[in-house]
Design a protein around this motif. Structure first.
Motif, PDB file in Angstrom:
ATOM      1  N   TYR A 100       3.051  -5.589  -7.668  1.00 30.00           N
ATOM      2  CA  TYR A 100       2.340  -5.122  -6.471  1.00 30.00           C
ATOM      3  C   TYR A 100       0.954  -4.610  -6.838  1.00 30.00           C
ATOM      4  O   TYR A 100      -0.057  -4.993  -6.225  1.00 30.00           O
ATOM      5  CB  TYR A 100       3.148  -4.012  -5.807  1.00 30.00           C
ATOM      6  CG  TYR A 100       2.512  -3.411  -4.571  1.00 30.00           C
ATOM      7  CD1 TYR A 100       2.661  -4.017  -3.326  1.00 30.00           C
ATOM      8  CD2 TYR A 100       1.773  -2.234  -4.648  1.00 30.00           C
ATOM      9  CE1 TYR A 100       2.083  -3.466  -2.190  1.00 30.00           C
ATOM     10  CE2 TYR A 100       1.190  -1.676  -3.525  1.00 30.00           C
ATOM     11  CZ  TYR A 100       1.353  -2.291  -2.295  1.00 30.00           C
ATOM     12  OH  TYR A 100       0.774  -1.748  -1.181  1.00 30.00           O
ATOM     13  N   ILE A 144      -1.780   1.724  -0.121  1.00 33.18           N
ATOM     14  CA  ILE A 144      -0.646   2.292   0.632  1.00 33.18           C
ATOM     15  C   ILE A 144      -0.707   1.967   2.119  1.00 33.18           C
ATOM     16  O   ILE A 144       0.257   2.212   2.851  1.00 33.18           O
ATOM     17  CB  ILE A 144      -0.559   3.815   0.447  1.00 33.18           C
ATOM     18  CG1 ILE A 144      -1.756   4.509   1.112  1.00 33.18           C
ATOM     19  CG2 ILE A 144      -0.443   4.188  -1.015  1.00 33.18           C
ATOM     20  CD1 ILE A 144      -1.634   6.013   1.162  1.00 33.18           C
ATOM     21  N   PRO A 154      -1.200  -3.245   2.846  1.00 32.79           N
ATOM     22  CA  PRO A 154      -2.148  -3.036   1.748  1.00 32.79           C
ATOM     23  C   PRO A 154      -3.309  -4.009   1.880  1.00 32.79           C
ATOM     24  O   PRO A 154      -3.363  -4.798   2.834  1.00 32.79           O
ATOM     25  CB  PRO A 154      -1.303  -3.334   0.507  1.00 32.79           C
ATOM     26  CG  PRO A 154      -0.289  -4.323   0.990  1.00 32.79           C
ATOM     27  CD  PRO A 154       0.018  -3.927   2.414  1.00 32.79           C
ATOM     28  N   ARG A 163       5.833  -3.366  -0.544  1.00 39.43           N
ATOM     29  CA  ARG A 163       5.563  -1.949  -0.324  1.00 39.43           C
ATOM     30  C   ARG A 163       6.731  -1.281   0.376  1.00 39.43           C
ATOM     31  O   ARG A 163       7.215  -0.216  -0.044  1.00 39.43           O
ATOM     32  CB  ARG A 163       4.282  -1.816   0.510  1.00 39.43           C
ATOM     33  CG  ARG A 163       3.973  -0.416   0.990  1.00 39.43           C
ATOM     34  CD  ARG A 163       2.923  -0.450   2.093  1.00 39.43           C
ATOM     35  NE  ARG A 163       2.742   0.849   2.686  1.00 39.43           N
ATOM     36  CZ  ARG A 163       3.536   1.361   3.622  1.00 39.43           C
ATOM     37  NH1 ARG A 163       4.577   0.678   4.057  1.00 39.43           N
ATOM     38  NH2 ARG A 163       3.292   2.565   4.114  1.00 39.43           N
TER      39      ARG A 163
END
Length: 296
Positions: A100, A144, A154, A163
Motif C-alpha cells: 500500500y 489515509i 488515498p 486501506r
C-alpha cells in the motif's frame, strides 16, 4: 469463544479460482471510462449504444460483486483460525501495508515527474493533484484519505479496499466480540448501512458488511454446499432479471436490484468456481493464473 473452520483442499483451490475471477472483474471495473481529462479540458468518449450498454453491464453490474467478495473471503480466512493479534498485524503489514505504501508513494512520485515534463504535463494536471502544491496535510490525506471532506480514498484511489482491509484487521477482535454479543443487531445494522449507502469514511459500508458476513460464515459454520446446491436454471434467470432492473432510471428500484445483483453475483461466482475446480484443465489454468494476481 474460539471458532475454527476447516479449509479443505477443494475449498482452498476454489478460493484461488475465485480470486482470479475477481481480479479479472476488478480490471473491468477500472477499464470503464466515459471521458478523458486533460489540463483544462474534458473529452467525452462516444461509442455505439449497444457497446455502451454492454460495457455498463460488464463493468458496472457483473463486476460489482468482486470487491465485496474479496472482503468476504478475507474475513472468512482470518476468522477460520484462532487469531493471534500480533502475528496477524505483522503478516498484514507485509502483505497489505508495505504494498500500500509502496504503490501509493510510487504513484505520487510518478505524478510529480509527469507534471514537470512538458510532453506529459497536460495528462496529469488536475488542480487537485498538483504535487508541488501539496502541504503536510495533503500528503497525509494522500495516504489515509480526506476524512473531513468525506473521502476515504488515498491518492491512488484504487487502493481504497486495501486501506479498509487494514483497518478492519486492526479492529477484527473488537468486531468479533461485538458480533458474538449482538449478532442480529450488527448484521441488520451493517446491512442497512450498505443498502442505504451510509458510510462512516473510516471504512466503507461495503467493506464493513462483507467483512462482518465473513465472520458470520465461520461463526455459524455455513457451508459452501448451500450455494453449490442452487441450480443454474434458477440463479441465472434471477441474475439476469436483477441486472436488467438495476439499470432502470428509477432510483429506488434500480438501487434495490443493484444491491441484489451484488448478492446474486457473489453466489453465482462461488458456484461457478466448483465447475471450474471439477474440470482438470480449467482448474490448472486458473491455479497458474493465481500466481500473477498479486501484481495485477
Amino acid at each position: 469463544m474460539t471458532i475454527k473452520s476447516e479449509i479443505s483442499k477443494e475449498l482452498s483451490y476454489r478460493l484461488k479460482i475465485i480470486n482470479v475471477i475477481m481480479i479479472i472483474l476488478v480490471i473491468f471495473i477500472h477499464s470503464y471510462r466515459t471521458e478523458i481529462k486533460y489540463e483544462g479540458e474534458i473529452i467525452g468518449l462516444v461509442v455505439p449504444k449497444f457497446l455502451e450498454i454492454l460495457k455498463r453491464i460488464i463493468s458496472r453490474r457483473i463486476s460489482i460483486s468482486a470487491v465485496p467478495l474479496f472482503f468476504l473471503i478475507s474475513s472468512f480466512l482470518l476468522f477460520s483460525k484462532e487469531i493471534d493479534f500480533r502475528k496477524n498485524l505483522v503478516k498484514k503489514s507485509k502483505t497489505l501495508l508495505i504494498p500500500y505504501l509502496f504503490w501509493n508513494t510510487f504513484w505520487i512520485i510518478l505524478y510529480f515527474i509527469a507534471q514537470n515534463i512538458s510532453f506529459t504535463k497536460s495528462f496529469f494536471s488536475n488542480p487537485n493533484t498538483i504535487i508541488r502544491n501539496f502541504g503536510t496535510r495533503d500528503f497525509l490525506y494522500a495516504y489515509i484519505g480526506n476524512l473531513s471532506a468525506g473521502s476515504s480514498e488515498p491518492f491512488l484511489f484504487t487502493l481504497w479496499f486495501i486501506r479498509d482491509l487494514m483497518i478492519l484487521n486492526i479492529f477484527c477482535l473488537l468486531i468479533k466480540k461485538i458480533i458474538d454479543k449482538y449478532a442480529l443487531f450488527v448484521l441488520v445494522g451493517s446491512f442497512c448501512f450498505w443498502f442505504f449507502d451510509i458510510n462512516f469514511y473510516i471504512v466503507t459500508a461495503t467493506s464493513l458488511l462483507f467483512f462482518v458476513l465473513g465472520y458470520f460464515i465461520v461463526k455459524y459454520n455455513l457451508q459452501i454446499e448451500m450455494i453449490d446446491n442452487i441450480k443454474y436454471r434458477y440463479i441465472i434467470p434471477v441474475y439476469i432479471f436483477a441486472v436488467a432492473f438495476s439499470m432502470l432510471n428509477h432510483p429506488v428500484i434500480s438501487n434495490i436490484f443493484y444491491k441484489a445483483t451484488v448478492i446474486i453475483g457473489i453466489c453465482f461466482f462461488i458456484k461457478l468456481s466448483r465447475n471450474i475446480y471439477l474440470n482438470n484443465k480449467f482448474r490448472e489454468f486458473f491455479l497458474k493464473l493465481d500466481y500473477a494476481t498479486l501484481f495485477l
